[in-house]
Design a protein around this motif. Structure first.
Motif, PDB file in Angstrom:
ATOM      1  N   THR A  11       0.812  -1.211   0.000  1.00 11.32           N
ATOM      2  CA  THR A  11       0.000   0.000   0.000  1.00 11.32           C
ATOM      3  C   THR A  11       0.849   1.265   0.000  1.00 11.32           C
ATOM      4  OG1 THR A  11      -0.123  -0.088   2.395  1.00 11.32           O
ATOM      5  CG2 THR A  11      -1.914  -1.134   1.178  1.00 11.32           C
ATOM      6  N   THR A  12       2.162   1.139  -0.125  1.00 10.51           N
ATOM      7  CA  THR A  12       3.045   2.299  -0.150  1.00 10.51           C
ATOM      8  C   THR A  12       3.881   2.258  -1.425  1.00 10.51           C
ATOM      9  OG1 THR A  12       4.836   1.155   0.977  1.00 10.51           O
ATOM     10  CG2 THR A  12       3.207   2.241   2.371  1.00 10.51           C
ATOM     11  N   ALA A  13       4.705   3.281  -1.609  1.00 12.30           N
ATOM     12  CA  ALA A  13       5.593   3.336  -2.767  1.00 12.30           C
ATOM     13  C   ALA A  13       6.895   2.583  -2.498  1.00 12.30           C
ATOM     14  CB  ALA A  13       5.881   4.791  -3.110  1.00 12.30           C
ATOM     15  N   CYS A  14       6.968   1.880  -1.404  1.00 14.95           N
ATOM     16  CA  CYS A  14       8.175   1.136  -1.036  1.00 14.95           C
ATOM     17  C   CYS A  14       8.355  -0.074  -1.944  1.00 14.95           C
ATOM     18  CB  CYS A  14       8.077   0.656   0.411  1.00 14.95           C
ATOM     19  SG  CYS A  14       8.037   1.992   1.619  1.00 14.95           S
ATOM     20  N   PRO A  15       9.590  -0.561  -2.067  1.00 14.83           N
ATOM     21  CA  PRO A  15       9.824  -1.802  -2.810  1.00 14.83           C
ATOM     22  C   PRO A  15       9.096  -2.955  -2.122  1.00 14.83           C
ATOM     23  CG  PRO A  15      11.899  -0.682  -2.328  1.00 14.83           C
ATOM     24  CD  PRO A  15      10.828   0.031  -1.575  1.00 14.83           C
ATOM     25  N   THR A  16       8.803  -3.990  -2.885  1.00 15.49           N
ATOM     26  CA  THR A  16       8.154  -5.157  -2.303  1.00 15.49           C
ATOM     27  C   THR A  16       9.140  -5.912  -1.423  1.00 15.49           C
ATOM     28  OG1 THR A  16       8.787  -6.615  -4.130  1.00 15.49           O
ATOM     29  CG2 THR A  16       6.680  -5.410  -4.344  1.00 15.49           C
ATOM     30  N   GLN A  17       8.617  -6.814  -0.637  1.00 18.36           N
ATOM     31  CA  GLN A  17       9.484  -7.655   0.196  1.00 18.36           C
ATOM     32  C   GLN A  17      10.474  -8.421  -0.674  1.00 18.36           C
ATOM     33  OE1 GLN A  17       6.978 -10.196   2.529  1.00 18.36           O
ATOM     34  NE2 GLN A  17       6.317  -8.546   3.870  1.00 18.36           N
ATOM     35  N   GLU A  35      17.617   2.048  -8.081  1.00 18.86           N
ATOM     36  CA  GLU A  35      16.288   2.516  -7.672  1.00 18.86           C
ATOM     37  C   GLU A  35      16.020   2.197  -6.203  1.00 18.86           C
ATOM     38  OE1 GLU A  35      13.146   1.147 -10.224  1.00 18.86           O
ATOM     39  OE2 GLU A  35      14.231   1.765 -12.027  1.00 18.86           O
ATOM     40  N   VAL A  36      16.374   0.991  -5.783  1.00 17.42           N
ATOM     41  CA  VAL A  36      16.172   0.602  -4.389  1.00 17.42           C
ATOM     42  C   VAL A  36      17.040   1.468  -3.476  1.00 17.42           C
ATOM     43  CG1 VAL A  36      16.479  -1.261  -2.701  1.00 17.42           C
ATOM     44  CG2 VAL A  36      15.417  -1.749  -4.908  1.00 17.42           C
ATOM     45  N   GLU A  37      18.289   1.704  -3.877  1.00 18.49           N
ATOM     46  CA  GLU A  37      19.186   2.529  -3.052  1.00 18.49           C
ATOM     47  C   GLU A  37      18.676   3.959  -2.921  1.00 18.49           C
ATOM     48  OE1 GLU A  37      22.884   1.859  -5.047  1.00 18.49           O
ATOM     49  OE2 GLU A  37      23.288   0.022  -3.896  1.00 18.49           O
ATOM     50  N   LEU A  38      18.104   4.502  -4.010  1.00 20.36           N
ATOM     51  CA  LEU A  38      17.514   5.842  -3.942  1.00 20.36           C
ATOM     52  C   LEU A  38      16.360   5.860  -2.938  1.00 20.36           C
ATOM     53  CD1 LEU A  38      17.436   7.011  -7.681  1.00 20.36           C
ATOM     54  CD2 LEU A  38      18.860   7.910  -5.821  1.00 20.36           C
ATOM     55  N   HIS A  39      15.571   4.804  -2.968  1.00 15.43           N
ATOM     56  CA  HIS A  39      14.443   4.723  -2.038  1.00 15.43           C
ATOM     57  C   HIS A  39      14.945   4.573  -0.597  1.00 15.43           C
ATOM     58  CE1 HIS A  39      10.495   3.840  -0.436  1.00 15.43           C
ATOM     59  NE2 HIS A  39      11.057   2.831   0.219  1.00 15.43           N
ATOM     60  N   LEU A  40      15.961   3.761  -0.400  1.00 13.64           N
ATOM     61  CA  LEU A  40      16.492   3.533   0.944  1.00 13.64           C
ATOM     62  C   LEU A  40      17.040   4.810   1.568  1.00 13.64           C
ATOM     63  CD1 LEU A  40      18.320   0.107   0.488  1.00 13.64           C
ATOM     64  CD2 LEU A  40      16.109   0.543   1.575  1.00 13.64           C
ATOM     65  N   ALA A  41      17.525   5.724   0.727  1.00 15.93           N
ATOM     66  CA  ALA A  41      18.057   6.988   1.240  1.00 15.93           C
ATOM     67  C   ALA A  41      16.960   7.837   1.876  1.00 15.93           C
ATOM     68  CB  ALA A  41      18.732   7.762   0.108  1.00 15.93           C
ATOM     69  N   ASP A  42      15.710   7.662   1.414  1.00 13.05           N
ATOM     70  CA  ASP A  42      14.593   8.477   1.908  1.00 13.05           C
ATOM     71  C   ASP A  42      13.650   7.746   2.853  1.00 13.05           C
ATOM     72  OD1 ASP A  42      15.424  10.659   0.416  1.00 13.05           O
ATOM     73  OD2 ASP A  42      14.265  10.037  -1.340  1.00 13.05           O
ATOM     74  N   CYS A  43      13.745   6.428   2.933  1.00  9.49           N
ATOM     75  CA  CYS A  43      12.763   5.654   3.699  1.00  9.49           C
ATOM     76  C   CYS A  43      13.452   4.926   4.860  1.00  9.49           C
ATOM     77  CB  CYS A  43      12.050   4.656   2.799  1.00  9.49           C
ATOM     78  SG  CYS A  43      10.752   3.725   3.647  1.00  9.49           S
TER      79      CYS A  43
END
Length: 117
Positions: A11-17, A35-43
């Motif tokens: 339900t979020t913009a996070c990567p799947t498990q 892409e995952v690393e970019l997300h990890l920087a913000d989440c």
């Protein structure tokens, strides 16, 4: 699966498990990894999840453990929901019984005072 028990990652913009597992195991392409690393920087939540996944030694067992935890959590949630349903049922039943008793008592008193005048 019931809508109220959906996985938080769906339900979020996070990567799947699975994407996070693949990232930890190094199975993503360079573009996907970026892409995952970019997300990890913000989440913070996903960063901590990756940190926890990285600390696990037997990574091949992670999907099995996740499934087990998920089903255990669902079982507990269903048990709680069932208990709440039972409690509300008995509460409603008690209220109905009390109302019926008051009606009977009122009818008795009305009949008693009408017949003894």
């Amino acid at each position: 699966m019931n809508e109220e028990y959906q996985d938080i990652f769906t339900t979020t913009a996070c990567p799947t498990q699975q994407q996070l597992l693949d990232y930890v195991e190094g199975r993503l392409s360079a573009e996907q990894q970026h892409e995952v690393e970019l997300h990890l920087a913000d989440c913070e939540m996903c960063s901590e999840a990756v940190e926890g996944l990285s600390a696990i030694g037997q990574k091949e067992k992670i999907p099995v453990w996740l499934r087990q935890m998920k089903w255990e959590m669902l079982r507990k949630l269903r048990t709680r929901k069932r208990r709440k349903t039972q409690v509300s049922y008995y509460t409603e039943l008690a209220i109905i019984v009390i109302v019926v008793l008051f009606i009977i008592l009122g009818a008795f008193w009305t009949y008693h005072f009408m017949t003894h005048k």
